[in-house]
Design an enzyme around this catalytic site. Structure first.
Site, short mmCIF file in Angstrom:
data_model
loop_
_atom_site.label_atom_id
_atom_site.label_comp_id
_atom_site.label_asym_id
_atom_site.label_seq_id
_atom_site.Cartn_x
_atom_site.Cartn_y
_atom_site.Cartn_z
N TYR A 82 0.81 -1.21 0.00
CA TYR A 82 0.00 0.00 0.00
C TYR A 82 0.85 1.27 0.00
CZ TYR A 82 -4.07 -2.91 1.14
OH TYR A 82 -5.08 -3.86 1.12
N LYS A 132 3.14 -15.39 3.00
CA LYS A 132 3.16 -16.18 1.75
C LYS A 132 4.61 -16.48 1.42
CE LYS A 132 0.79 -18.11 -1.61
NZ LYS A 132 0.06 -19.37 -1.33
N ASP A 164 -3.43 -18.18 2.25
CA ASP A 164 -4.57 -18.92 1.69
C ASP A 164 -5.06 -19.99 2.66
OD1 ASP A 164 -2.09 -20.06 1.29
OD2 ASP A 164 -2.49 -20.78 -0.73
N ASP A 188 -5.73 -6.59 5.84
CA ASP A 188 -6.89 -5.88 5.31
C ASP A 188 -7.96 -6.87 4.86
OD1 ASP A 188 -8.53 -3.91 4.36
OD2 ASP A 188 -7.25 -3.31 2.70
N ASP A 192 -11.69 -8.45 7.13
CA ASP A 192 -13.05 -8.37 6.58
C ASP A 192 -13.70 -9.76 6.57
OD1 ASP A 192 -12.69 -5.70 6.25
OD2 ASP A 192 -12.96 -5.68 4.08
#
Length: 333
Positions: A82, A132, A164, A188, A192
């Protein structure tokens, strides 16, 4: 920004909306939030997701699968893709090319990892670090640094999961998680997903921390689908004020915060703002009961009186008096 920097805490309202979707990135209101995080040095985001027994029926999963879920996502907030450079959309070889850069420095991982382990000591003493590392160099650095920091906290269990796999296990076995430590983008997304365990993103608070003033904000957005209808859901904003109660459960405000919202059958929502006769006398005038056959929204006027009532209440209870000394910069997005 100077007002926020000079405050001791900030309560931030949601920003954004479809009217800005076609604007250049620098003109979108979300850029203001990113700048605020940078200027204030807010490098850690805490997002608790707790399934209350009274609301277990509104979870996206069956009650038996989510009952007892109580996790905390510790998200690195100032690094990663970001904020990395170079970034942008460029023309090359006759076509456009989009570029974003994921960058993490050792000290950025260290400081968020320390906070995660410290918080785990106050909870169930388990940290799940999510990365990851099988394909990303930044994740390999992340995992190596977290392993190093973990040696300082031998009383806290550490496990590593690929992002994942974590996303899958959040749905399959959410109660296995205590503290989830992860980078900016993964945090992020996962937070959610965790919101749906509780039933709605409109129920979850968050806190962004650095070395100075902290910023508290609901996880949800501006809910443009209900704009102009005179309705809103203030629950996450209310809980954002009391977010510390999710982390330090011996604080009496923990149960108080849980009792702010009690879900009952037939689609009714009841906001309960008191537990004892003393609290009742102080904030009974701000009590709201909103009913409807199928509605799950609340009168927006509940929000500000509730927060002011909470601050007022602390002035009469010495053991909670510290919160009344916090000058809140209340920013409406």
């Amino acid at each position: 920004i100077s007002i926020c920097i000079n405050a001791q805490a900030i309560l931030l309202g949601a920003v954004g909306g479809p009217q800005w979707d076609g604007k250049r990135p620098e003109l979108r209101p979300e850029q203001g939030l990113l700048q605020l995080r940078q200027r204030m040095g807010l490098y850690i985001n805490l997002r608790p997701a707790k399934v209350l027994d009274s609301l277990v029926g509104i979870s996206a999963l069956k009650p038996a699968a989510v009952r007892g879920t109580d996790l905390l996502i510790v998200r690195e907030l100032m690094g990663g893709i970001y904020f990395g450079n170079p970034r942008g959309i460029f023309a090359k070889n006759g076509e456009r090319m989009g570029v974003n850069t994921e960058v993490y420095r050792e000290h950025e991982v260290e400081r968020v990892a320390h906070r995660a382990f410290q918080l785990a000591r106050l909870r169930r003493r388990k940290v799940t670090s999510v990365d990851k590392a099988n394909v990303l160099e930044t994740s390999r650095l992340w995992r190596d640094v977290v392993n190093h920091i973990a040696r300082t906290y031998p009383d806290v269990e550490l496990e590593h999961l690929y992002v994942d796999s974590c996303a899958m296990q959040l749905i399959g076995e959410p109660t296995r998680f205590d503290v989830i430590l992860t980078n900016n983008m993964f945090g992020d997304i996962l937070s959610d997903e965790a919101a749906m365990l509780a039933g709605s993103i409109g129920l979850l608070p968050s806190a962004s921390l650095g070395d100075g003033p902290a910023l508290y904000e609901p996880v949800h957005g501006t809910a443009p689908d209900i704009a102009g209808q005179g309705v809103a859901n203030p629950i996450a904003a209310i809980l954002s004020v009391a977010i510390f109660s999710f982390l330090w459960k011996d604080n009496p405000l923990y149960k108080f915060a849980e009792h702010l919202v009690v879900g009952v059958s037939a689609g009714y929502w009841v906001v309960i703002l008191y537990q004892t006769s003393l609290v009742s006398k102080l904030i009974d005038p701000m009590k709201r009961v909103v009913t409807g056959a199928s509605t799950t929204v609340l009168d927006p006027l509940v929000l500000l009186p509730t927060i002011l009532g909470l601050l007022l209440f602390t002035r009469f209870v010495p053991k909670w008096g510290w919160i009344s000394r916090i000058p809140l910069a209340y920013i409406l997005g």
